[in-house]
Design an enzyme around this catalytic site. Structure first.
Site, PDB file in Angstrom:
ATOM      1  N   GLU A  50      44.041  74.881  45.493  1.00  0.00           N
ATOM      2  CA  GLU A  50      42.463  74.529  45.648  1.00  0.00           C
ATOM      3  C   GLU A  50      41.788  73.773  44.410  1.00  0.00           C
ATOM      4  OE1 GLU A  50      40.620  78.423  46.427  1.00  0.00           O
ATOM      5  OE2 GLU A  50      41.837  78.766  48.209  1.00  0.00           O
TER       6      GLU A  50
ATOM      7  N   HIS B 146      36.669  77.731  50.354  1.00  0.00           N
ATOM      8  CA  HIS B 146      36.723  78.782  49.611  1.00  0.00           C
ATOM      9  C   HIS B 146      35.430  79.644  49.481  1.00  0.00           C
ATOM     10  CE1 HIS B 146      39.172  81.877  47.020  1.00  0.00           C
ATOM     11  NE2 HIS B 146      38.127  82.636  47.251  1.00  0.00           N
TER      12      HIS B 146
ATOM     13  N   ARG C 106      44.196  84.954  50.222  1.00  0.00           N
ATOM     14  CA  ARG C 106      44.575  83.650  49.405  1.00  0.00           C
ATOM     15  C   ARG C 106      45.489  82.836  50.064  1.00  0.00           C
ATOM     16  NH1 ARG C 106      40.651  85.272  46.946  1.00  0.00           N
ATOM     17  NH2 ARG C 106      40.575  85.988  44.875  1.00  0.00           N
TER      18      ARG C 106
HETATM   19  C1  8YV Z   1      36.388  84.130  44.763  1.00  0.00           C
HETATM   20  C2  8YV Z   1      36.971  85.684  46.216  1.00  0.00           C
HETATM   21  O1  8YV Z   1      37.111  84.599  43.830  1.00  0.00           O
HETATM   22  O2  8YV Z   1      36.077  87.680  44.903  1.00  0.00           O
HETATM   23  C3  8YV Z   1      37.222  87.059  45.413  1.00  0.00           C
HETATM   24  O3  8YV Z   1      38.360  87.428  45.317  1.00  0.00           O
HETATM   25  O4  8YV Z   1      37.811  85.356  46.678  1.00  0.00           O
HETATM   26  C4  8YV Z   1      35.803  85.076  45.928  1.00  0.00           C
HETATM   27  O5  8YV Z   1      34.698  85.950  45.554  1.00  0.00           O
HETATM   28  C5  8YV Z   1      35.118  83.778  43.880  1.00  0.00           C
HETATM   29  O6  8YV Z   1      34.343  82.803  44.502  1.00  0.00           O
HETATM   30  C6  8YV Z   1      35.839  82.895  42.467  1.00  0.00           C
HETATM   31  O7  8YV Z   1      34.987  82.244  42.004  1.00  0.00           O
END
Ligand code: 8YV
Length: 327
Positions: free
Chosen positions: A266, A285, A237
């Site tokens: 984001e 992302h 993150r």
């Molecule tokens: C995103 C991710 O959250 O699963 C997670 O923790 O970082 C990703 O898969 C997902 O794309 C949110 O839409």
């Protein structure tokens, strides 16, 4: 009467059919300024919600007095205030497992793209500027046989280690909250302190979840410890690093390059200095963003939701302590 649920993210029609068999579904393909007021209206008597990235804190919960299950379509759950959710005896679920290989593919691809400067050289070709043999200034650095440091040796970290060990002959150093004997045995990964990883690794992948303990885990001190030739990749993150310190490290040659899939804000601000640097490769992302994996995630999240509302054990319940109380 079927329990009322809100699905607030676009999901495959087959997933909606499955949820509709057990629940009354209010469906929003996306939440934005136009749909949010209606979403909060519906939330007042909803028993379950299914979606991702929505911040669920005390203020949110106050508007959802009937909520029993919060099903996150992601493995990370830093958007959830777990303490408050558990206090209200609401089940929270996520989607581990099904996305690990896809995220590892993305992160390994990002690592390769950064090391071999693929986006920059792609641009050279497409802009018609490839007019003679490329010069040494455009060379990249090898990935194979280099030392990989993985911070966060969970499911995704292990899938990255698998690729690095079996495919790229890379010695692996790792840091984790707890030792991971399986990774040590299978991928010959060596457990190290954060400092040792920073000092010794050629490539550093940050894969830890965002928790109060990992906020700005990597900052100026850590970048300073890294080799000047190090390539840093963030697949966790944005908030797990000090982004200003990363800009500083890149501008001052403290590290060679960075590959990023996540950002503090984001979508990232188009004026962000990181976007102006040739030695930074950026992705929006997309760790888990393939058709197949997003479908698997949505299916698992839907199963979590339906089983939870039936008072059964959802396959990936985060706050197990709630279950004994709702039974
Ligand atoms: C995103 C991710 O959250 O699963 C997670 O923790 O970082 C990703 O898969 C997902 O794309 C949110 O839409």
């Amino acid at each position: 009467m079927k329990p009322k649920v809100i699905v607030y993210k676009k999901v495959d029609p087959t997933v909606l059919v499955y949820v509709r068999k057990a629940c009354d579904v209010i469906y929003f393909e996306d939440l934005d300024a136009t749909t949010l007021p209606e979403f909060y209206q519906e939330l007042k008597d909803a028993e379950g919600i299914l979606g991702s990235s929505l911040k669920i804190d005390e203020k949110f919960l106050e508007q959802a007095p009937n909520l029993k299950v919060i099903s996150n379509i992601s493995v990370g759950y830093d958007n959830l205030d777990l303490e408050k959710i558990t206090k209200r005896k609401i089940m929270a679920t996520n989607t581990p497992g099904v996305l690990y290989d896809s995220v590892a593919d993305t992160i390994f691809g990002l690592l390769l793209a950064t090391a071999r400067r693929m986006p920059e050289l792609n641009q050279l070709v497409k802009s018609g500027k490839w007019t003679s043999k490329i010069s040494e200034e455009q060379f990249g650095v090898d990935v194979h046989h280099k030392t990989l440091g993985i911070i966060g040796m969970g499911g995704v970290g292990s899938a990255i280690a698998k690729r690095a060990h079996f495919g790229f002959d890379m010695p692996i150093l790792y840091h984790n909250r707890t030792r991971n004997p399986e990774a040590e045995q299978t991928f010959h990964a060596t457990y190290c302190s954060l400092e040792e990883i920073c000092q010794q690794a050629d490539f550093i992948c940050l894969m830890t979840p965002l928790t109060p303990n990992t906020v700005k885990l990597i900052g100026e001190k850590e970048f300073k410890l890294m080799k000047k030739s190090a390539i840093f990749v963030n697949g966790s993150r944005g908030a797990t690093i000090d982004e200003d310190a990363l800009v500083w490290a890149l501008q001052n040659g403290e590290i060679l390059a960075a590959g990023l899939d996540v950002y503090t804000q984001e979508p990232v601000n188009p004026d962000h200095p990181l976007l102006k640097m040739d030695n930074v490769v950026t992705l929006p992302h997309i760790g888990s963003a393939t058709y197949e994996t997003r479908l698997k995630m949505a299916k698992l999240a839907a199963e979590n939701l339906v089983l939870g509302l039936q008072g059964k054990q959802p396959p990936s319940l985060i706050n197990q302590e709630v279950l004994s109380e709702v039974r």
